[in-house]
Design an enzyme around this catalytic site. Structure first.
Site, PDB file in Angstrom:
ATOM      1  CE  LYS A 166      -1.404   1.570   4.100  1.00 48.95           C
ATOM      2  NZ  LYS A 166      -1.159   2.948   4.532  1.00 48.95           N
ATOM      3  CG  ASN A 167       2.455   2.744   3.504  1.00 44.15           C
ATOM      4  OD1 ASN A 167       1.289   3.093   3.279  1.00 44.15           O
ATOM      5  ND2 ASN A 167       2.916   2.535   4.731  1.00 44.15           N
TER       6      ASN A 167
ATOM      7  CB  CYS B  28      -2.961  11.740  12.860  1.00 44.25           C
ATOM      8  SG  CYS B  28      -2.542  10.045  12.453  1.00 44.25           S
TER       9      CYS B  28
ATOM     10  NE  ARG C 274       1.294  10.243  10.327  1.00 43.34           N
ATOM     11  CZ  ARG C 274       0.693   9.361   9.540  1.00 43.34           C
ATOM     12  NH1 ARG C 274      -0.482   8.872   9.871  1.00 43.34           N
ATOM     13  NH2 ARG C 274       1.267   8.962   8.425  1.00 43.34           N
ATOM     14  N   PRO C 275       2.822  16.560  11.415  1.00 45.58           N
ATOM     15  CG  PRO C 275       4.601  17.925  12.080  1.00 45.58           C
ATOM     16  CD  PRO C 275       3.875  16.650  12.435  1.00 45.58           C
ATOM     17  CB  ILE C 276       2.727  17.990   5.780  1.00 46.13           C
ATOM     18  CG1 ILE C 276       1.692  19.117   5.698  1.00 46.13           C
ATOM     19  CG2 ILE C 276       2.050  16.648   5.933  1.00 46.13           C
ATOM     20  CD1 ILE C 276       0.958  19.143   4.352  1.00 46.13           C
ATOM     21  CG  ASP C 277       7.155  20.707   9.744  1.00 49.05           C
ATOM     22  OD1 ASP C 277       6.646  19.569   9.802  1.00 49.05           O
ATOM     23  OD2 ASP C 277       8.216  20.999  10.321  1.00 49.05           O
TER      24      ASP C 277
ATOM     25  CG  ASP D   5       3.931   1.472   9.519  1.00 47.15           C
ATOM     26  OD1 ASP D   5       3.573   2.325  10.355  1.00 47.15           O
ATOM     27  OD2 ASP D   5       4.065   1.719   8.312  1.00 47.15           O
TER      28      ASP D   5
ATOM     29  NE  ARG E 171      -6.809   4.506   6.159  1.00 47.59           N
ATOM     30  CZ  ARG E 171      -6.208   5.587   6.634  1.00 47.59           C
ATOM     31  NH1 ARG E 171      -6.459   5.981   7.863  1.00 47.59           N
ATOM     32  NH2 ARG E 171      -5.369   6.282   5.896  1.00 47.59           N
TER      33      ARG E 171
END
Ligand code: EPZ
Length: 434
Positions: free
Chosen positions: A22-23, A120, A125-128, A308, A400
């Site tokens: 998936k990833n 989350c 889990r920022p996306i900076d 994970d 998912r």
């Protein structure tokens, strides 16, 4: 909402085939945005996140054709006529990996509007780092109404040092850099097999990427990319999940269509726990023989022990003799499964980023609740050795990322069934704050 009903006690015996990752599939689908020509992806897993990505790309005007019959794991994506370079909040809130479209959209369409992901269940889990990197490549970025608006006439190559190792951050900037003018050097990159797989696909599309799988990736930008055909790598986390389930149930399980090298951190740890592991080309056979020994783990970026796999390993640790210390280094709130395991009889104490698991305690079936994808897998594994019946609520989390998990488990001897109807009140799981 679907639930799983699992009756514990059966060892897993036989062979299970692993699906595509998936990833790796999610960034590969986003990479199709970089070209007008069709990109054909094989070994795409049939899981909910892939369906979400299909919706995301379709909403932008991409043609996403799903295979059927024998070609059911093939997807062809053509992004010739993109009309709407946007990732809406509706989709991003259900799948954070939607932010992977940011880099490719700015690079090819010159602009992008992508919702910020928000909270989350496993951490902030920022996306900076995605944003800072794109700014270094010359994108103008503003933020309003919960959306990031990015634009650039043409991105320009730059040297970007990630302050922290980020998997999708590396992938996002790698994709953006393929169409930038000049050379980009990405440093302190994620070395995950999924990053390498993306680089292989991008090079098939005409990109010039070197060094994926190491800390430094060099990208020589090109004017245009073209279509390609690519087979997605096997899902190392799905493989690891079945391997832990096989070991814990004292089974004899062969996991095929996987890459044992990607699984090395887990397999070595299981050997420390006393599990017999046979690595064999594209398969791994594990034989659970006798009592499990305790062993500590610390989650790290690849090639370290994957975050994970932490939740699944915790289920195993509850059945090992002695105390195992599990240290979670990647995400700050990834122990929600511990509380549910305790409801099943596990002895787990959380101390900040460490979980102290005292084994072995007998587990008994209970009504429990899945809080995220890998936490759900942990509960399924625990249920396989619990006394009596476990009912796992909110299995949409597991859908998912695990393809037909109950069919695969049934095929190797587990007693598991999916139910969709409401259960009698006494059997429903209590609400957990998240
Ligand atoms: C990827 O998430 C995976 N998702 C996750 O898989 C996995 O748990 C994670 O990598 C770590 O291995 C996909 O590949 C689609 P990160 P990602 O950016 O890329 C911090 C699963 O169950 N960070 O590597 O979002 C972040 O908060 C999942 O399949 C920043 O501070 O993770 C975290 O602490 C869930 N700023 C650390 O870096 C940023 O801009 C690593 O996160 C980006 C990340």
């Amino acid at each position: 909402m679907d639930k799983f009903v699992i009756r514990g006690g059966n060892p897993l015996l036989g062979t299970v085939r692993i699906s595509g990752a998936k990833n790796a599939a999610l960034p590969a689908m986003a990479a199709a945005l970089l070209t007008e020509e069709p990109v054909i992806l094989e070994n795409i897993p049939q899981v909910r996140d892939i369906e979400t990505e299909r919706k995301l790309l379709s909403a932008m005007g991409a043609e996403v054709e799903l295979g059927y019959g024998r070609a059911q794991h093939r997807t062809t994506i053509c992004c010739r006529d993109l009309v709407n370079p946007e990732a809406s909040y509706e989709l991003v809130k259900t799948m954070r990996a939607s932010t992977l479209v940011l880099g490719p959209l700015v690079a090819r369409m010159k602009s992008a509007r992508v919702s910020l992901p928000g909270g989350c269940a496993i951490g902030a889990r920022p996306i900076d780092l995605h944003i800072k990197g794109l700014e270094k490549l010359g994108a103008k970025i503003t933020q309003e109404h919960g959306y990031i608006q990015a634009s650039a006439e043409r991105l320009k190559g730059a040297r970007i040092v990630f302050e922290k190792i980020t998997v999708t951050g590396t992938e996002d900037l790698l994709m953006a850099a393929t169409l930038a003018e000049g050379e980009t050097v990405l440093e302190n990159c994620a070395r995950e097999p999924e990053v390498v797989d993306l680089a292989v696909l991008l090079n098939k599309m005409g990109a010039q990427v070197e060094g994926a799988g190491t800390q430094t990736i060099r990208v020589h930008g090109v004017e245009k990319l073209h279509g390609a055909r690519h087979r997605i790598i096997p899902d190392l986390i799905e493989a690891g999940t079945f391997i832990i389930a096989g070991a814990l149930t004292g089974g004899d399980l062969t996991v095929t269509s996987c890459d044992p090298i990607h699984l090395d951190a887990l397999l070595t740890k299981l050997e420390d726990c006393g599990v017999t592991v046979h690595r064999n080309g594209e398969s791994v056979r594990i034989v659970g023989n006798g009592p499990l020994k305790c062993a500590d783990i610390i989650t790290e970026e690849y090639p370290g022990f994957p975050t994970d796999m932490q939740a699944q390993y915790m289920a195993l640790a509850t059945q090992a003799n002695g105390t195992s210390i599990i240290t979670e280094n990647i995400f700050e709130n990834r122990f929600m499964h511990a509380l549910e395991l305790v409801r099943m009889g596990a002895n787990v104490r959380i101390e900040g980023s460490r979980a102290v698991v005292r084994g072995r305690t007998a587990l008994s079936g209970a009504a429990v609740q899945a809080s995220d994808l890998r936490a759900s897998a942990s509960l399924v594994i625990a249920a396989l050795v619990a006394d009596g019946e476990t009912i796992i609520d909110r299995v949409y989390h597991i859908d998912r990322g695990y393809e037909h998990i109950e069919e695969k488990l049934k095929g190797v001897g587990a007693q598991i069934r999916r139910i969709g109807e409401l259960l009698p009140r006494r059997m429903t799981a209590p609400a957990v704050a998240s």
